[in-house]
Enzyme design. Structure first.
Site, PDB file in Angstrom:
ATOM      1  N   THR A  75       0.676  -1.021   0.148  1.00  0.00           N
ATOM      2  CA  THR A  75      -0.520   0.084   0.210  1.00  0.00           C
ATOM      3  C   THR A  75       0.729   1.425   0.249  1.00  0.00           C
ATOM      4  OG1 THR A  75      -1.659  -0.946   1.361  1.00  0.00           O
ATOM      5  CG2 THR A  75      -1.501   1.195   1.012  1.00  0.00           C
ATOM      6  N   TYR A  79     -11.411  -3.251  -4.559  1.00  0.00           N
ATOM      7  CA  TYR A  79     -12.824  -3.381  -5.468  1.00  0.00           C
ATOM      8  C   TYR A  79     -13.436  -4.192  -5.670  1.00  0.00           C
ATOM      9  CZ  TYR A  79     -15.633  -0.877  -8.994  1.00  0.00           C
ATOM     10  OH  TYR A  79     -16.270  -0.815 -10.106  1.00  0.00           O
ATOM     11  N   TYR A 105      -1.930 -10.471   2.371  1.00  0.00           N
ATOM     12  CA  TYR A 105      -2.014  -9.322   2.916  1.00  0.00           C
ATOM     13  C   TYR A 105      -3.268  -9.312   3.424  1.00  0.00           C
ATOM     14  CZ  TYR A 105      -1.648  -3.307   3.143  1.00  0.00           C
ATOM     15  OH  TYR A 105      -1.183  -2.521   3.421  1.00  0.00           O
ATOM     16  N   ARG A 124      -8.914  -0.821   3.146  1.00  0.00           N
ATOM     17  CA  ARG A 124      -8.566  -0.345   1.212  1.00  0.00           C
ATOM     18  C   ARG A 124      -9.492  -0.819   1.086  1.00  0.00           C
ATOM     19  NH1 ARG A 124      -4.229   4.173   1.934  1.00  0.00           N
ATOM     20  NH2 ARG A 124      -3.988   3.835  -0.346  1.00  0.00           N
ATOM     21  N   LYS A 130      -0.207 -10.289   6.882  1.00  0.00           N
ATOM     22  CA  LYS A 130      -0.452  -8.981   7.502  1.00  0.00           C
ATOM     23  C   LYS A 130      -2.085  -8.553   7.768  1.00  0.00           C
ATOM     24  CE  LYS A 130       0.801  -4.805   6.128  1.00  0.00           C
ATOM     25  NZ  LYS A 130       1.249  -3.920   4.950  1.00  0.00           N
ATOM     26  N   ILE A 149       4.629  -4.297   9.830  1.00  0.00           N
ATOM     27  CA  ILE A 149       5.219  -3.694   8.724  1.00  0.00           C
ATOM     28  C   ILE A 149       4.665  -2.106   8.873  1.00  0.00           C
ATOM     29  CG2 ILE A 149       5.240  -3.836   5.835  1.00  0.00           C
ATOM     30  CD1 ILE A 149       4.638  -6.822   6.297  1.00  0.00           C
TER      31      ILE A 149
END
Length: 306
Positions: A51, A114, A140, A145, A169, A211
């Protein structure tokens, strides 16, 4: 092979920004400089094109260029874990295979964004990616997001069916969820925090590290949190946790990595340039970032980059 990776990939994995020149082109020289600075400052690993690396602003060819340049800069000094995920399945396969060709230590594959796939579809997607390579995979999960949360039961099934899926993550504010990850996937499953305020708490429940975007600005202090924890100096680890909070807070007052790149410009490490539709923060927020930075960096001794 995968057990070795579980022992090796731990600590503060710095997610490096993708630097751009003033004209918006890739600045691979600055990328190499940022990576070198992070490693010399104590970061335990390097990641790119997650990201923080603005992958959605890069072409597929540029993502490969960034991985190649980062791999060269890391030069085997610490584990290298590039982000290879995309909203597009074929792109994800392509980038993950490219990462394997480069010889990375693991690939970090984001939950597709999305398109909001079902849990069944997510399982098929990640299993196909894992089956296409023989390198370790770190999933991840960042529902804020992607608009999709990879449920613990789905992750647990993937960890059992795909031996090269070795960790996750979790940029997930649901701390009950992240506790259940280790319960269901096993205590040796690598759990990394992607939420800055949960870096320390994640270690306390058995996490492998974090992270954190903040490592781009003060890598030494961010790495020291993990070092203090592993040394058994819990008081110092807790102190660092709270010392980092003001900077962690201000760096996320706008969408990452917008404040982060502004801060990098203020400390003279990179041009504060993003590609539209991302942009630098408002002047009001930039002023606030500068005020907070003074708690951590002597800005009078820095040559800011505009």
């Amino acid at each position: 092979m995968y057990q070795q990776a579980k022992q090796k990939i731990r600590g503060s994995i710095a997610p490096i920004v993708t630097p751009f020149k003033k004209d918006g082109s890739l600045d691979l020289e600055t990328l190499a400089s940022l990576i070198d600075w992070n490693i010399k400052s104590g970061s335990h690993g390097i990641s790119v094109t997650g990201t923080t690396g603005e992958p959605s602003s890069l072409t597929i060819e540029e993502r490969v260029q960034v991985m190649e340049a980062a791999m060269k800069a890391v030069n085997g000094r610490v584990p290298f874990v590039p982000g290879t995920g995309s909203t597009n399945h074929e792109e994800t396969l392509y980038l993950t295979k490219k990462a394997q060709e480069l010889g990375v230590d693991a690939a970090m594959v984001i939950v597709p964004y999305y398109n909001k796939p079902s849990q069944h579809a997510l399982y098929k997607h990640f299993k196909a990616v894992a089956d296409s390579v023989d390198i370790p995979i770190i999933i991840y999960n960042i529902p804020g997001r992607t608009a999709t949360n990879l449920e613990v039961k789905t992750l647990a099934k993937l960890s059992k069916d795909c031996p090269n899926i070795i960790g996750v993550k979790e940029s997930n504010k649901d701390f009950e969820h992240v506790n259940r990850v280790l319960l269901e996937c096993g205590r040796d499953f690598l759990l990394f925090s992607g939420i800055e305020l949960l870096c320390y708490p994640m270690l306390a429940i058995g996490g492998a590290g974090y992270i954190s975007a903040t490592a781009n600005i003060i890598p030494k202090q961010v790495a020291e949190l993990y070092d203090a924890w592993t040394a058994g100096d819990l008081k110092r680890a807790q102190e660092i946790h709270y010392e980092l909070m003001p900077l962690n807070d201000v760096l996320f007052k706008d969408t990452n990595p917008s404040p982060l790149k502004a801060a990098l410009g203020m400390i003279g490490r990179a041009q504060p340039v993003l590609r539209l539709p991302m942009d630098v923060p408002t002047q009001v927020l930039q002023d606030e970032i500068r005020d907070v930075l003074k708690q951590y960096v002597d800005l009078s001794a820095q040559q800011s980059v505009q």
